[in-house]
Structure formats: structure tokens, C-alpha cells
Enzyme design. Structure first.
Site: not given
Length: 746
Positions: A410, A627, A89, A599, A470, A440, A503
């Protein structure tokens, strides 16, 4: 939590009716009165001080992740995993966020952040906090390493090797490592090589038999494992840099090692794409190559490095002293994930197999039949993501399916989603895939997948240059009798079967005609820039999502001002949009009770008198990565209630999601799904005690650690979800539909 309340929650969520599912879902955070507000002297609620700094809030989240590596309730190898995640991270944070702030500061940009700090001021605070965090990572490793040894997993140095070890490792090195290493001399004839982003190298001071000195580098390829297994009982592992030091004679015959150090670099990984690029795909392929050559934003180097060697490395990489971190411990903490060994199940979380929804089993795996019966909400990873894959695979093979549309943000390398779309296209169905090239760190994978889809005959579109797509949407158009039925899947997470194991996300399956029309309008917007004139049960960014949120927050405030119950529950990854935060502040001041589960990044200062006394915030950090994005409005009643307006979303409350991305906010109208979200998912998250950090008005988050032997008495929402099936997925053996919810709030 008392035994009685523990039993109540457990029994309640196994109830057969939605109103029962809402009753009794409580714990201290959920049911207790709001804390006494903090009164700050000389605090102006209109000043930038009303916001927490975005970057420091993110670092605070990463501290919470790192603290899990010291949590005795977490299995040992899972603690190592948390340590590794905290490092990964932080690396990404530096390569993107810190790199961007550096560029602003160097350009002389002094524009303040929402909390009033210039880029240069933020960088000072970031570096101070990040250095402390990196020091703490090493302290944690110094605690975990002997614990691993005691458990039979020993991390060696080259000085610990026996002759037998050296014989084995010499053969291993020559066969598996030596062929891929490229030792490089550093002298006028051999310029200092380029070290890529995340590159890890050894720098060496050598001397030959005639006394001549040589500086050299040994870049360690990322394609080889960081740790070499020397023996299996006990498990003894040697880091790759230690193996290379042990085998110097093979790399530099005739030389003596005088000194060495390890170093790694992080480079600016932000991408700049020409907005008017004629060929967007080609532009991204070029940009990915540029990323490898970004400017160094941080260098780690082992403590005690030979001064001359340290100076050479810094000079050649053009790294100022301020960007150098000396590491007194192990380099490359992110690679410690290799130590999380499946064979040591005794040191991992107990195994968990995601459930197949009972309703799908009742219909013998037929997803369309299960969805036709009623809307179905799956809660991943507790319900298997395989159902999403099955939905598309079944569509690909069903002769009555005419068309499939799919967004891809993704995906995995060998994505079963992409495989199903290719199969459908090859079978002659109309397949449209919206592939987001700007996801990304997944841009390269998405380019490969788009080429694969095109070869299969699918229509591949890339959406907007200015907006990332997204949103997570699938539509399947199926001929049923004399009409066409549109089945839709709406998600809060990516179409990625690997991340779906860890997730927590929501998947809504429906054949509701209004949502089918809404999904079609969104796809037309993405592929043809046809801005929808109307949407029925949906709001989207960048068009209507933010105005809709602000309008509903204000509606709660107006209810409070008129003396009616007013409440908001929301759950997401991040909240930093200043307009949304100010709207929540205004609602709090009007009397709206606001309970948030955030979160990560959070710009809201809760519990401040005159500003946010009716706002409380928690962060859940545990076995699974939270998530899902959910928001519930009381709509004239206290939560939970049948009057509530309930939504699931792909969007966090950040400027990028609300203004610069295509996102969805889906209203939930089915009573059972509504009950599941409010009374099961949200209530359990708000009730969680075991994994919760309470955000304080002055910034730090606090949690209460249980006394020894009390761990099982704390309510753990992840454990609860693993043990109890989701309400809307119940089949003939479980819940039956009840059309109305009953208000159960005291």
C-alpha cells in the site's frame, strides 16, 4: 499502578544498558499470576467450541473501537473520529466478509467454520450483533452532538436556518453544488439509475401545481463535502442532504415536496480474478469496474420513509427486507470524520511530533553511516517514518548505490517512496519494484504507481497470481571500497507515510550480510519464482514461516515438559489459524506461560481449565492503531531474557498470511534491538492499563475504567512511547552498546 512503579518504568526505559531496560517493566497483566482458569461443564477441548468465531470476534473488536467514542478520557473530536472509524470498519466488513458468507449460503454451502457454524448460521449472528452496534452508534451520536454544540460546533438541519443563512446557502448551492447534481425522475421513461457502492442518495415524492406526482432521486456525489460551513463563530455546519432539501426549489422548480428519505447502499466488493489471466494488470482494471456493480449486501434508509417510496427503492435495488437497516438518526456516520477540525486543537489529542533518532542526527542525516554503526530499529509513529523515505532518497542520489529493490503493498497517492524509486531509475540505477495488485481497496492506486515506475525505467514485477506479496522489504546495494554492501529495511507496516503517522509499526535497518543475502533470495523468488534453497535468519510464507512457528511453539512446550522455564510473548493484529491455536493450546497444557496482545480478531479462548489455563490475551485500543507483529520465545528461560529468540514479522497468524501470502519472519540478533523489542515495546504493551481490554474465556473483553482524577495513574503505553526514545536509536547523547543482556525475571 503505584507512583513507585510508575517512576520505575519511566526511569527504567531511559536506562543506558539493555539489561536495565528489561528490569522492572511490569504492571498487573505482566507480573500478576495467571487468573484462576474457568471450568466449563460438558466442554470438549477437542470440539469446535475451542475456537471463537472469526466474524463475531471481529465485531467484538469493532465494539471496542466504538467504546472509545464514549470514553471520557478521549478528547471530544477524537471521540467523533472513533465513531466514524467504527462505521468505516463495519462498511468494509459488510462489503467483503458478509458478502462472501452470503454467496456461500446462497450456493447451499454448509461447510462449517473452525468454530462449527455454517455460513447461514454465522450470518444470523452477524446481523443481530451488527444491528445492535449500528443502534449504539446512533445513541453515541445523540450524546456527542449536544457536546459538540456546547463546544461551539453546531450541526444544523434545514429547519434551523435563518434568512441570512438561506441567502448565503442559496449562493453556495448554485455555485458549488448545483453544477454536480443530477436529479433523476423515476418513471417508465427514466429507469431507476445504478447506485454505486457506498452511494448515498435522497429519494423524493414531489407534486406539481396540477396535482401530478413524481418520484425522483438525487444521488449525492462523494466528491463534494458532506458538511457545509454556514458560520465560523460558532462553527455551524449543515449536512449536504439538508442543504439539498432546503434548495428543492432550485432543483425541481414548480414542485412541492411531499416526502423524502435518505438511503445508502453497500455492494459486494470482493474481487474475482481469473488465475490464468494473460495480462494481470488489465484483468485488475476490469475487475475494479466490476466491483462498482456488485450486488447490494446492505441498505440503510432513514426511519419514517414514505412507504411507497421505500418500496420502490427496495424493489429497484433488489434488496430484501432482511438487508434493510432503518436509521433513526444521522446517515453516513463514516463521514463524520469531516467534523474532526484541525482548527479546534483544544478538542484533539495534544500535538505530537515524531522523533528523529539521535544516531541519525549524530551522523548528520546520513542513513548509511547510522546503519553501519549498528542495527537500528525504529518504532513508528514515535520515530518518524521520514527515515524510511530518507533511506531511499539517499540511495537514489548516492553515486555509489548500484541497485534498489522494493516491495510495495500500500502506498499513498503522491508516494515519496515511489518518487525516490523513479528518481533512482532515471539516474541509471537498477531498480526493481514488486507491486502487489491485490492490496484490497488500493488496487487502482497501485496500478497507477506501477505505470509511473515503468515510465521512469524501473523493472516492475507483480509477484504471484496465487499469493499476495505482503512482505515489507527494501534492499540497497552500495559499493564501499572493493566490496558491495547490502543495506536492508524490514518492516511490519506498509510503505505509506500517511498511515505511518497513526499505525504503530517497526522498521529494522541493517547491513547484516546474512539478512542481505536473505532479502536477495526473497526478491529472486518474487521476480523469478526461484524458491530459496536456504534462508539464514529469515522464514517466509508460504514456505517456511508456519512450520518454523509451530516448531518453536513445540520447543517451548518441550522445555516445559522437561521442567525448564517456558514462555511466549506475542503481539499482532489477528490470530485465527487453527493449527497455530491448537499448538498454543498444547503448549499451555504443557505449562508454557503465554501472554498475547491481539488488537483485533482472536480465535483463542484463554483461561479455560484443561485447554488454555496458561494463556492470557489483551487488546490495546487507543490513540494509535496497534499494527506491529512481534513474537518472543523464552528458549529455555523466562521472559525477558538474553536467551530469548525474538522476531518481528509482516504476518498475522491467519491462514491467508501463513499459506496464501508472501510474508517475512525476521530473527533479531542484535542485543540492543533485542532489548528494545522485549524490554521496551513488548513489556510496555503488556504493562498497559489505560487502553487495555482483557479477553475473557466466554468471549467479551473487559477493561477497568479509572475513578475520576485517576487517569494519569494508569500506565499508558502510547504516552510512554511518546515520552521515551527507542533504545537502538540512541546516539552519543544516549545509550551505548552493551554486548550481553542480563536475565532479570523474578
Amino acid at each position: 499502578m503505584s507512583d513507585k512503579r510508575n517512576i520505575l518504568i519511566s526511569e527504567t526505559f531511559q536506562a543506558t544498558e539493555p539489561d536495565q531496560a528489561l528490569h522492572g517493566a511490569s504492571a498487573d497483566f505482566l507480573n500478576s499470576p495467571f487468573a484462576e482458569p474457568l471450568e466449563l461443564q460438558d466442554f470438549d477441548p477437542r470440539s469446535p467450541e475451542r475456537f471463537f468465531n472469526r466474524e463475531l470476534s471481529w465485531l467484538a473488536f469493532n465494539w471496542r473501537v466504538l467504546e472509545e467514542a464514549m470514553n471520557p478520557r478521549v478528547p471530544l473530536l477524537e471521540r467523533v473520529r472513533f465513531l466514524s472509524i467504527s462505521a468505516t470498519n463495519l462498511d468494509e466488513f459488510y462489503t467483503v466478509r458478509v458478502a462472501g458468507l452470503r454467496e456461500l449460503a446462497r450456493a447451499g454451502n454448509s461447510s462449517p467454520s473452525d468454530d462449527g457454524r455454517s455460513p447461514a448460521e454465522q450470518l444470523v449472528l452477524i446481523h443481530e450483533d451488527a444491528r445492535r452496534l449500528m443502534e449504539y452508534q446512533q445513541e453515541i451520536w445523540s450524546v456527542l452532538r449536544p457536546m459538540l454544540a456546547e463546544a461551539g460546533i453546531v450541526i444544523l438541519t434545514h429547519r434551523d436556518l435563518t434568512e441570512t443563512d438561506r441567502e448565503f446557502l442559496n449562493a453556495y448551492f448554485l455555485n458549488n453544488v448545483f453544477p454536480v447534481l443530477s436529479p433523476l425522475a423515476i418513471d417508465p421513461a427514466h429507469p431507476f439509475p445504478f447506485i454505486p457502492n457506498a452511494g448515498f442518495s435522497l429519494a423524493l415524492e414531489l407534486q406539481d401545481k396540477r396535482g401530478r406526482k413524481l418520484d425522483a432521486l438525487v444521488p449525492i456525489p462523494s466528491q463534494i463535502d458532506r458538511f457545509v460551513r454556514v458560520s465560523s463563530n460558532p462553527i455551524r455546519l449543515l449536512p449536504m442532504e439538508e442543504l439539498i432539501l432546503a434548495e428543492m426549489g432550485s432543483l425541481f422548480p414548480g414542485y412541492t415536496l411531499l416526502g423524502s428519505c435518505a438511503f445508502s447502499v453497500l455492494r459486494d466488493s470482493d474481487l474475482e480474478v481469473e488465475e490464468e489471466a494473460e495480462d494481470l494488470v488489465r484483468e485488475f482494471e476490469v475487475a475494479l469496474k466490476r466491483r462498482r456493480r456488485g450486488e447490494v449486501v446492505r441498505m440503510k434508509i432513514s426511519v419514517g420513509a414514505p412507504p411507497d417510496l421505500r418500496d420502490v427503492v427496495m424493489e429497484e435495488l433488489r434488496v430484501p427486507e432482511a438487508d434493510v437497516i432503518e436509521v433513526d438518526g444521522i446517515m453516513g456516520i463514516s463521514t463524520l470524520k469531516e467534523l474532526v477540525l484541525d482548527e479546534r486543537a483544544d478538542l484533539l489529542w495534544p500535538s505530537f511530533t515524531p522523533r528523529v533518532p539521535e544516531r541519525v542526527q549524530d551522523h548528520h542525516g546520513d542513513m548509511f553511516a547510522a546503519i553501519r554503526q549498528k542495527d537500528m530499529l525504529l518504532h513508528h509513529p514515535y520515530e518518524t517514518f521520514d527515515m524510511v523515505v530518507r533511506f531511499l532518497e539517499q540511495a537514489a542520489r548516492d553515486p555509489d548505490v548500484l541497485a534498489i529493490r522494493q516491495t510495495l503493498y500500500r502506498t499513498s497517492r503522491d508516494s515519496p517512496i515511489v518518487a525516490a524509486l523513479c528518481e533512482a531509475a532515471e539516474a541509471g540505477k537498477s531498480v526493481t519494484a514488486l507491486v502487489e495488485l491485490k492490496a484490497r481497496f488500493d488496487e487502482a492506486a497501485n496500478i497507477r504507481q506501477s505505470r509511473r515506475l515503468e515510465r521512469a525505467g524501473a523493472h516492475v514485477v507483480y509477484g504471484f497470481v496465487n499469493y499476495k506479496t505482503h512482505a515489507k522489504i527494501s534492499t540497497v546495494v552500495r559499493r564501499e571500497g572493493d566490496r558491495l554492501v547490502t543495506y536492508t529495511h524490514w518492516g511490519t507496516g506498509n510503505y505509506h507515510p500517511i498511515t505511518a503517522r497513526i499505525y504503530t509499526d517497526l522498521s529494522l535497518f541493517t547491513c547484516d550480510a546474512a539478512l542481505g543475502r536473505d532479502a536477495t533470495r526473497v526478491f529472486n523468488y518474487l521476480s523469478g519464482y526461484a524458491e530459496p534453497a536456504t534462508l539464514e535468519n529469515l522464514a517466509i510464507s508460504p514456505l517456511t514461516l508456519k512450520p518454523s512457528l509451530l516448531q518453536m511453539i513445540e520447543a517451548e512446550a518441550e522445555a516445559a515438559r522437561n521442567g525448564r522455564p517456558a514462555e511466549i510473548w506475542a503481539k499482532m493484529n489477528s490470530i485465527i489459524d487453527p493449527d497455530v491455536i491448537d499448538a498454543l493450546y498444547a503448549a499451555s497444557q504443557a505449562g508454557v506461560k503465554i501472554s498475547l496482545v491481539v488488537r483485533g480478531i482472536c480465535g483463542i479462548r484463554p483461561g479455560i481449565k484443561g485447554l488454555s489455563e496458561n494463556i492470557r490475551i489483551k487488546s490495546v485500543v487507543g490513540r494509535f492503531l496497534e499494527h506491529s507483529r512481534i513474537v518472543c520465545f523464552g528458549n529455555g528461560a523466562s521472559l525477558p531474557s538474553d536467551q530469548a529468540r525474538v522476531f518481528m514479522s509482516s504476518a498475522d497468524w491467519m491462514g491467508r498470511n501463513l499459506v496464501r501470502r508472501v510474508e517475512t519472519l525476521v530473527e533479531i540478533l542484535n542485543p540492543t534491538v533485542k532489548a528494545q523489542i522485549v524490554g521496551q515495546i513488548m513489556a510496555a504493551n503488556l504493562a498497559d492499563e489505560a487502553q487495555s481490554w482483557i479477553i475473557q474465556p466466554d468471549g467479551p473483553a473487559l477493561r477497568t475504567l479509572p475513578a475520576e482524577g485517576e487517569e494519569r495513574r494508569l500506565f499508558n503505553c502510547h504516552r510512554f512511547f511518546m515520552e521515551n526514545p527507542s533504545l537502538s536509536g540512541r546516539g552519543s547523547a544516549g545509550a551505548h552498546d552493551v554486548p550481553e543482556l542480563t536475565h532479570t525475571h523474578d
